[in-house]
Design an enzyme around this catalytic site. Structure first.
Site, PDB file in Angstrom:
ATOM      1  N   GLU A  36       9.285  -8.356  -3.604  1.00 27.80           N
ATOM      2  CA  GLU A  36       9.478  -9.568  -2.681  1.00 27.80           C
ATOM      3  C   GLU A  36      10.228  -9.405  -1.586  1.00 27.80           C
ATOM      4  OE1 GLU A  36       6.185 -10.586  -3.263  1.00 27.80           O
ATOM      5  OE2 GLU A  36       7.190 -12.537  -2.559  1.00 27.80           O
ATOM      6  N   GLY A  37      10.455  -8.156  -1.274  1.00 29.03           N
ATOM      7  CA  GLY A  37      11.415  -7.905   0.103  1.00 29.03           C
ATOM      8  C   GLY A  37      12.689  -7.476  -0.523  1.00 29.03           C
ATOM      9  N   THR A  38      13.002  -6.223  -0.169  1.00 25.91           N
ATOM     10  CA  THR A  38      14.423  -5.505  -0.502  1.00 25.91           C
ATOM     11  C   THR A  38      15.492  -6.182  -0.196  1.00 25.91           C
ATOM     12  OG1 THR A  38      14.321  -4.015   1.241  1.00 25.91           O
ATOM     13  CG2 THR A  38      12.916  -3.162  -0.917  1.00 25.91           C
ATOM     14  N   ALA A  86       2.659   1.365   3.223  1.00 27.80           N
ATOM     15  CA  ALA A  86       3.067  -0.287   3.844  1.00 27.80           C
ATOM     16  C   ALA A  86       3.571  -0.888   2.764  1.00 27.80           C
ATOM     17  CB  ALA A  86       1.758  -1.130   4.376  1.00 27.80           C
ATOM     18  N   GLU A  96       1.041  -1.194  -0.037  1.00 26.71           N
ATOM     19  CA  GLU A  96      -0.204  -0.026   0.207  1.00 26.71           C
ATOM     20  C   GLU A  96       0.858   1.202  -0.002  1.00 26.71           C
ATOM     21  OE1 GLU A  96      -2.683  -0.245   2.931  1.00 26.71           O
ATOM     22  OE2 GLU A  96      -3.596  -2.294   2.557  1.00 26.71           O
ATOM     23  N   PRO A  97       0.227   2.281  -0.257  1.00 27.94           N
ATOM     24  CA  PRO A  97       1.025   3.669  -0.409  1.00 27.94           C
ATOM     25  C   PRO A  97       1.985   3.859   1.171  1.00 27.94           C
ATOM     26  CG  PRO A  97      -0.941   4.097  -1.242  1.00 27.94           C
ATOM     27  CD  PRO A  97      -1.036   2.690  -0.613  1.00 27.94           C
ATOM     28  N   GLN A 107      43.128  -9.706 -20.302  1.00 27.92           N
ATOM     29  CA  GLN A 107      42.955 -10.334 -19.002  1.00 27.92           C
ATOM     30  C   GLN A 107      42.066  -9.517 -18.039  1.00 27.92           C
ATOM     31  OE1 GLN A 107      46.103 -10.614 -16.192  1.00 27.92           O
ATOM     32  NE2 GLN A 107      45.666 -13.000 -15.844  1.00 27.92           N
ATOM     33  N   GLY A 125      30.839  -1.709 -24.124  1.00 28.08           N
ATOM     34  CA  GLY A 125      31.288  -0.167 -24.437  1.00 28.08           C
ATOM     35  C   GLY A 125      29.939   0.506 -24.823  1.00 28.08           C
ATOM     36  N   GLY A 126      30.326   1.557 -25.676  1.00 29.24           N
ATOM     37  CA  GLY A 126      29.301   2.388 -26.122  1.00 29.24           C
ATOM     38  C   GLY A 126      28.119   1.548 -26.661  1.00 29.24           C
TER      39      GLY A 126
HETATM   40  C1  FAD Z   1       7.346  -2.931 -10.483  1.00 27.20           C
HETATM   41  C2  FAD Z   1       6.718  -3.329  -9.237  1.00 27.20           C
HETATM   42  C3  FAD Z   1       5.765  -4.511  -9.089  1.00 27.20           C
HETATM   43  C4  FAD Z   1       5.271  -4.930  -7.808  1.00 27.20           C
HETATM   44  N1  FAD Z   1       4.156  -5.791  -7.660  1.00 27.20           N
HETATM   45  C5  FAD Z   1       3.789  -6.073  -6.518  1.00 27.20           C
HETATM   46  C6  FAD Z   1       2.798  -6.886  -6.461  1.00 27.20           C
HETATM   47  O1  FAD Z   1       2.159  -7.610  -7.524  1.00 27.20           O
HETATM   48  N2  FAD Z   1       2.029  -6.908  -5.362  1.00 27.20           N
HETATM   49  C7  FAD Z   1       2.485  -6.275  -4.058  1.00 27.20           C
HETATM   50  O2  FAD Z   1       1.996  -6.229  -3.139  1.00 27.20           O
HETATM   51  N3  FAD Z   1       3.435  -5.579  -4.307  1.00 27.20           N
HETATM   52  C8  FAD Z   1       4.126  -5.191  -5.343  1.00 27.20           C
HETATM   53  N4  FAD Z   1       5.243  -4.437  -5.598  1.00 27.20           N
HETATM   54  C9  FAD Z   1       5.649  -3.683  -4.193  1.00 27.20           C
HETATM   55  C10 FAD Z   1       6.975  -4.087  -3.778  1.00 27.20           C
HETATM   56  O3  FAD Z   1       7.236  -5.433  -3.078  1.00 27.20           O
HETATM   57  C11 FAD Z   1       7.491  -3.070  -2.713  1.00 27.20           C
HETATM   58  O4  FAD Z   1       7.802  -1.678  -3.632  1.00 27.20           O
HETATM   59  C12 FAD Z   1       8.670  -3.275  -1.766  1.00 27.20           C
HETATM   60  O5  FAD Z   1       8.140  -4.358  -0.777  1.00 27.20           O
HETATM   61  C13 FAD Z   1       9.188  -2.216  -1.165  1.00 27.20           C
HETATM   62  O6  FAD Z   1       8.414  -1.480  -0.550  1.00 27.20           O
HETATM   63  P1  FAD Z   1       8.288   0.173  -0.799  1.00 27.20           P
HETATM   64  O7  FAD Z   1       8.474   0.504  -2.174  1.00 27.20           O
HETATM   65  O8  FAD Z   1       7.060   0.775  -0.149  1.00 27.20           O
HETATM   66  O9  FAD Z   1       9.683   0.540  -0.190  1.00 27.20           O
HETATM   67  P2  FAD Z   1      10.000   1.102   1.330  1.00 27.20           P
HETATM   68  O10 FAD Z   1       9.460   0.000   2.227  1.00 27.20           O
HETATM   69  O11 FAD Z   1       9.246   2.335   1.901  1.00 27.20           O
HETATM   70  O12 FAD Z   1      11.436   1.035   1.256  1.00 27.20           O
HETATM   71  C14 FAD Z   1      12.180   2.075   0.952  1.00 27.20           C
HETATM   72  C15 FAD Z   1      13.784   1.904   1.141  1.00 27.20           C
HETATM   73  O13 FAD Z   1      13.990   1.850   2.378  1.00 27.20           O
HETATM   74  C16 FAD Z   1      14.727   0.601   2.717  1.00 27.20           C
HETATM   75  N5  FAD Z   1      13.966  -0.019   4.058  1.00 27.20           N
HETATM   76  C17 FAD Z   1      12.791  -0.313   4.376  1.00 27.20           C
HETATM   77  N6  FAD Z   1      12.534  -0.805   5.504  1.00 27.20           N
HETATM   78  C18 FAD Z   1      13.889  -0.421   6.319  1.00 27.20           C
HETATM   79  C19 FAD Z   1      14.481  -0.641   7.519  1.00 27.20           C
HETATM   80  N7  FAD Z   1      13.770  -1.256   8.528  1.00 27.20           N
HETATM   81  N8  FAD Z   1      15.658  -0.559   7.483  1.00 27.20           N
HETATM   82  C20 FAD Z   1      16.551  -0.333   6.540  1.00 27.20           C
HETATM   83  N9  FAD Z   1      16.252   0.115   5.572  1.00 27.20           N
HETATM   84  C21 FAD Z   1      14.806  -0.126   5.156  1.00 27.20           C
HETATM   85  C22 FAD Z   1      14.054  -0.384   1.661  1.00 27.20           C
HETATM   86  O14 FAD Z   1      15.087  -1.403   1.706  1.00 27.20           O
HETATM   87  C23 FAD Z   1      14.040   0.673   0.499  1.00 27.20           C
HETATM   88  O15 FAD Z   1      15.543   0.663   0.045  1.00 27.20           O
HETATM   89  C24 FAD Z   1       5.716  -4.297  -6.773  1.00 27.20           C
HETATM   90  C25 FAD Z   1       6.721  -3.090  -6.878  1.00 27.20           C
HETATM   91  C26 FAD Z   1       7.087  -2.708  -8.029  1.00 27.20           C
HETATM   92  C27 FAD Z   1       7.952  -1.504  -8.416  1.00 27.20           C
END
Ligand code: FAD
Length: 548
Positions: free
Chosen positions: A366-368, A129, A126-127, A280, A342-343
């Protein structure tokens, strides 16, 4: 799936891709930012039915194992990560039903997904979450009848970045019920369900990503996945076990394809009188390190897939390691492939530029990578404390034993890195260093390095003991190549461990110089230095196999 069926599915996909997903077609979809609805529906149609791999047999699927799913995901990612993502989202959308649905729900929807080739969307983010899933605000209010029985729910909220958001037939939506977050199945066309405009993205532009808006969306009670409120976060956690392996496969597929393109280019391109592949400084910087990292990641992904398929549970940490190392390796490889061209690498037509943009998403969704580092570090920290630091000492001892039976797979170097990691963990406990999040992340990276190093050493020893030749990502791996790959990866793990250990111990200002001296002597720095003997010969060997 038996091995023949799996290979037949991959062969059929590659034949389909050769005709329908040509390089030109993929570049065109990317340039037009277009989701190819017709192609995806053909891929899920009666003739091809690639989605069946992800579905259980009892509901009309092929019942693909974790290993099968990884292989198919990797094959798709080699062609186009946008289309692979569209497929993945259908699998992801089905997962809450697979892990948490009642028998009736599974047979009702999964049979339709299999038979009708329905496209799904998984609505969790969500925006407000993202990484913090539990912060969701979407609500599911109970509807009750006169006697107080729950007959349905009313959903309200906004989901962000939802793959297939604008094109799905079914949505699995996570929403807060009075008893906690729960998944709901929402069918397309339900009043109040809407999608925003398709996002303009850096990459994976052949996939559709939108907001999904729910305004007083009413669903019957039997759309609550599992029939019990409050199970949603548990379902989401179970789903990660498999899905992180799928995204790991995406990193491997896209990254290895980029390196294959760079390798082919390097064999043709002549500068200063010889092909780039003969230089190399070119191979050892731009190709070999990526080939080694991708092979190490692949060995780990395959090991986790086999363990999952043997029924082992509780492999969430391993899934996180697989995702972290494979997607980081895939990103670095795609970047290296641009430099190697390269280019021309910067020009769309050469494709590595598109792969670079596409694979970027794999360290985010799926988790950063940051969340992966955190997960790995917290889980293994706990395991180390509970085992009184036996966790990595046991791994080191197993590597010592492996070194005795095969001294040629870098096992002693992995053992050194594991003991260095353990010393830092002890130090961190004494100085309460894990309160510092960056230290925790560095520990997570060391853990991932040590565990992948151990895995590749084991795999190389197996290949060498059996005198096998196996297909690698870039060349056939025989005894000699298996040893070189494993030793090269073990050295990199130990070199990186030194840098991270130095930061954690000396860089954080936690101790005076006397105490630092005693930690320094227990880290085994000299052993890591000595293990560099033979480093160049191994890189030379990998380079020659890669470019032969
Ligand atoms: C192209 C695309 C497709 C997607 N598809 C889906 C989908 O099908 N279904 C769905 O539910 N979601 C989907 N997502 C959402 C995606 O899983 C989220 O974008 C992702 O989990 C990260 O959440 P956020 O973008 O709100 O970033 P945030 O959670 O706000 O994170 C921003 C940054 O802060 C870092 N961060 C966050 N928490 C911490 C912490 N505790 N400590 C240190 N660093 C932190 C993060 O690693 C990141 O670098 C999609 C996103 C994209 C861009």
């Amino acid at each position: 799936m038996d091995r023949d069926t799996l290979e037949a599915v991959i062969r059929t996909f590659r034949e389909f891709a050769r005709k329908e997903l040509t390089r030109e077609k993929c570049l065109e979809l990317d340039a037009r930012d277009e989701y190819p609805a017709d192609l995806v529906s053909r891929m899920m149609g009666e003739d091809l039915g690639f989605h069946l791999v992800f579905l259980p047999e009892e509901y009309g699927g092929l019942g693909g194992s974790a290993y099968d799913v990884y292989r198919v995901c990797m094959a798709m990612a080699e062609v186009d990560l946008g289309i692979a993502t569209a497929f993945f989202a259908t699998s992801l959308g089905t997962d809450p039903l697979r892990v948490g649905g009642t028998v009736e729900q599974k047979s009702r929807w999964m049979s339709r997904i299999a038979g009708e080739g329905l496209v799904l969307a998984y609505g969790v983010t969500e925006p407000s979450a993202g990484s913090e899933v539990s912060a969701i605000r979407t609500t599911a209010r109970r509807i009750t009848n006169g006697s107080g029985k729950v007959t349905g729910y009313v959903l309200n909220g906004t989901k962000q970045f939802i793959t297939n958001g604008g094109v799905a037939a079914l949505y699995t939506i996570l929403a807060k019920t009075p008893d906690g977050p729960s998944f709901f199945v929402v069918e397309r066309g339900t009043p109040g369900l809407g999608a925003g405009r398709a996002e303009e993205k850096l990459g994976i532009r052949a996939s559709n990503t939108t907001q999904v808006v729910l305004e007083d969306v009413e669903v019957p009670v039997d759309h609550l996945v599992g029939g019990v409120e409050g199970q949603g976060l548990i379902h989401a956690q179970w789903v990660f076990g498999y899905t992180r392996l799928m995204v790991a496969a995406f990193g491997l597929g896209a990254g290895s394809q980029a390196i294959r393109m760079a390798r082919d280019y390097a064999k043709e391109r002549v500068q200063y009188g010889s092909p780039l592949a003969a230089k190399q400084g070119y191979t050892h910087a731009l190709l070999v390190p990526h080939a080694v990292a991708l092979e190490a990641s692949r060995a780990f992904v395959e090991e986790v897939a086999r363990r999952l398929d043997s029924g082992e549970e509780g492999l969430g940490t391993e899934g996180a390691i697989a995702k972290l190392v494979s997607t980081e390796a895939g990103n670095a490889a795609a970047d290296g492939a641009i430099q190697a061209h390269g280019g021309y690498g910067y020009i769309r037509e050469y494709m590595v530029e598109k792969i670079r943009r596409d694979v970027r998403i794999t360290t985010i969704y799926e988790g950063t990578s940051e969340i992966m580092r955190n997960t790995i570090a917290m889980d293994r920290w706990r395991a180390s404390i509970q085992s009184r630091f036996a966790f990595y000492e046991d791994l080191a001892a197993a590597m010592d034993a492996l070194h005795s039976s095969d001294p040629g797979v870098g096992a002693s170097v992995v053992a050194l890195a594991a003991r260095m990691l353990n010393e830092v963990l002890r130090f961190a406990r004494e100085t309460r260093l894990t309160r510092k999040q960056y230290v925790l992340f560095l520990l997570g990276e060391m853990m991932a390095g040590v565990e992948t190093g151990a895995c590749l050493a084991r795999r190389a020893a197996e290949i060498r003991a059996a005198g096998e030749k196996v297909d690698g990502l870039f060349f056939v791996i025989d005894s000699e190549a298996a040893g070189a790959l494993a030793r090269a990866w073990a050295r990199r793990v130990s070199w990186e461990a030194i840098a991270r250990a130095s930061y954690c111990v000396a860089g954080t200002g936690s101790q005076g110089s006397d105490a630092l001296g005693s930690v320094r002597s227990s880290l085994g720095l000299d052993g890591c230095f000595d293990s560099s003997v033979g480093a160049e010969a191994d890189l030379d060997l990998v380079a020659s196999r890669l470019t032969q």
